[in-house]
Design a protein around this motif. Structure first.
Motif, PDB file in Angstrom:
ATOM      1  N   VAL A 163       0.685  -1.208   0.126  1.00  0.00           N
ATOM      2  CA  VAL A 163      -0.178   0.040   0.040  1.00  0.00           C
ATOM      3  C   VAL A 163       0.981   1.136  -0.018  1.00  0.00           C
ATOM      4  O   VAL A 163       1.684   1.450   0.928  1.00  0.00           O
ATOM      5  CB  VAL A 163      -0.931   0.092   1.184  1.00  0.00           C
ATOM      6  N   GLU A 164       0.809   2.173  -1.001  1.00  0.00           N
ATOM      7  CA  GLU A 164       1.453   3.361  -1.284  1.00  0.00           C
ATOM      8  C   GLU A 164       0.576   4.377  -1.198  1.00  0.00           C
ATOM      9  O   GLU A 164      -0.484   4.475  -1.532  1.00  0.00           O
ATOM     10  CB  GLU A 164       2.202   3.388  -2.452  1.00  0.00           C
ATOM     11  N   LYS A 165       1.413   5.861  -0.788  1.00  0.00           N
ATOM     12  CA  LYS A 165       0.853   6.880  -0.881  1.00  0.00           C
ATOM     13  C   LYS A 165       0.418   7.036  -2.414  1.00  0.00           C
ATOM     14  O   LYS A 165       0.828   6.996  -3.327  1.00  0.00           O
ATOM     15  CB  LYS A 165       1.611   7.987  -0.398  1.00  0.00           C
ATOM     16  N   LEU A 166      -0.848   7.746  -2.565  1.00  0.00           N
ATOM     17  CA  LEU A 166      -1.358   8.095  -4.087  1.00  0.00           C
ATOM     18  C   LEU A 166      -0.678   9.276  -4.455  1.00  0.00           C
ATOM     19  O   LEU A 166      -0.969  10.392  -3.763  1.00  0.00           O
ATOM     20  CB  LEU A 166      -3.056   7.858  -4.197  1.00  0.00           C
ATOM     21  N   MET A 167       0.078   9.044  -5.530  1.00  0.00           N
ATOM     22  CA  MET A 167       0.798  10.294  -5.833  1.00  0.00           C
ATOM     23  C   MET A 167      -0.126  11.154  -7.071  1.00  0.00           C
ATOM     24  O   MET A 167      -0.382  10.608  -8.023  1.00  0.00           O
ATOM     25  CB  MET A 167       2.068  10.144  -6.477  1.00  0.00           C
ATOM     26  N   LEU A 168      -0.590  12.509  -6.833  1.00  0.00           N
ATOM     27  CA  LEU A 168      -1.684  12.831  -7.734  1.00  0.00           C
ATOM     28  C   LEU A 168      -0.854  14.188  -8.386  1.00  0.00           C
ATOM     29  O   LEU A 168       0.121  14.817  -7.345  1.00  0.00           O
ATOM     30  CB  LEU A 168      -2.811  13.394  -7.394  1.00  0.00           C
ATOM     31  N   ASP A 169      -1.163  14.836  -9.532  1.00  0.00           N
ATOM     32  CA  ASP A 169      -0.554  16.020  -9.903  1.00  0.00           C
ATOM     33  C   ASP A 169      -1.175  17.271  -9.444  1.00  0.00           C
ATOM     34  O   ASP A 169      -2.091  17.103  -8.474  1.00  0.00           O
ATOM     35  CB  ASP A 169      -0.428  15.968 -11.445  1.00  0.00           C
ATOM     36  N   GLU A 170      -0.756  18.256 -10.262  1.00  0.00           N
ATOM     37  CA  GLU A 170      -1.372  19.870  -9.606  1.00  0.00           C
ATOM     38  C   GLU A 170      -2.950  19.758  -9.729  1.00  0.00           C
ATOM     39  O   GLU A 170      -3.534  20.478  -9.142  1.00  0.00           O
ATOM     40  CB  GLU A 170      -0.782  20.729 -10.534  1.00  0.00           C
ATOM     41  N   LYS A 171      -3.413  18.973 -10.808  1.00  0.00           N
ATOM     42  CA  LYS A 171      -4.896  18.756 -11.316  1.00  0.00           C
ATOM     43  C   LYS A 171      -5.674  17.836 -10.260  1.00  0.00           C
ATOM     44  O   LYS A 171      -6.855  17.435 -10.524  1.00  0.00           O
ATOM     45  CB  LYS A 171      -5.186  18.556 -12.865  1.00  0.00           C
TER      46      LYS A 171
END
Length: 294
Positions: A158-166
């Motif tokens: 289980v990893e941190k969900l990496m999201l972009d600026e949007k």
């Protein structure tokens, strides 16, 4: 069961066919031409050759999405790793109450074994469990006969969900390296869109390469926005690939910071039908295996 799942099931059902016979059969069916393992010339052919003739024990170590973290940490530093929230032997061991609002669950031993949670209140635990457990049951080695996956012990990450600026899933930069040097960068866009995922190739100076079928339809001067940290991405990819004859290094450029995705030693398992035959030959010429064929 969708078409992709059906194909995987059929492949797995053929696991008792000897490796070379299986690879030759599937190559003919998929690429519509005969596989020449004695005198491989294209990239797809040479990737098949490498499966049987270029094996090192640590290939399994770097193909495991959990153990590769140690390799990355030692090579380029922990700062490039996506934060790990937990490692489990079974799905039911996950403590969802203590997880953040957003996360991703993935298997360590295969491709496509993941489930994304963008909002905890909408998280479908039943569907996630079904997806992950289906993948845990499979030995990914039998799908494409990639030796490095055969003895990886499956687990759940289980990893941190990496999201972009949007607040969307970021673009994936898949960087092909020959002998530790970057050759091209494939941008993976719109992975979860209704229109389907799109792939675009660039050289390391960010010139567009018409490598895929259909690229001829794109307008003259076509390009995509150059990643802000391209130079650093090239350095990172070359450092991570220096121990390999061939490797694809997957990276993300998120909010002005680079993160490691994975190391792939035989993309598409050597059955890539998206690239043109001419591209297949061009890249095949760059993958030098002469010293291993003596």
């Amino acid at each position: 069961m969708n078409k992709k799942e059906l194909i995987v099931k059929i492949k797995y059902s053929l696991r008792f066919i000897p490796d070379v016979a299986y690879v030759k059969l599937y190559f003919r069916l998929k690429l519509k031409r005969k596989l020449d393992l004695n005198n491989p010339k294209t990239l797809n052919e040479k990737l098949q050759w490498l499966k049987f003739n270029y094996r090192k024990p640590f290939f399994s170590f770097v193909s495991d999405k959990y153990t590769v973290r140690k390799y990355v940490q030692e090579k380029i530093g922990e700062k490039y790793l996506i934060p790990l929230l937990g490692k489990y032997d079974k799905f039911e061991q996950i403590d969802f109450e203590n997880l953040p609002n957003q996360f991703i669950i993935k298997c360590n031993h295969d491709s496509g074994g993941y489930y994304v949670c963008k909002q905890k209140e909408n998280f479908n635990e039943k569907q996630a469990k079904k997806t992950i457990e289906n993948h845990l049951k499979r030995n990914f080695y039998y799908i494409g006969r990639e030796w490095q996956y055969k003895n990886i012990k499956p687990c759940v990450l289980v990893e941190k969900l990496m999201l972009d600026e949007k607040n969307e899933l970021p673009e994936d930069y898949k960087i092909t390296c020959f002998n530790g040097k970057v050759d091209n960068i494939m941008v993976c866009k719109d992975r979860f869109s209704k229109e389907g995922v799109k792939f675009y190739f660039f050289d390391k100076d960010w010139n567009f390469l018409r490598y895929n079928y259909g690229d001829e339809k794109l307008p003259e001067g076509f390009s995509l926005k150059k990643p802000q940290n391209l130079d650093e991405m090239v350095k990172v990819a070359e450092k991570l690939s220096e121990d390999f004859l061939y490797a694809r290094i997957d990276l993300y450029d998120i909010k002005n910071k680079i993160y490691f995705g994975e190391i792939t030693l035989s993309p598409n398992s050597g059955f890539d039908t998206d690239i043109t035959y001419n591209t297949d030959k061009i890249l095949g010429e760059k993958l030098q295996i002469k010293e291993y064929t003596k």
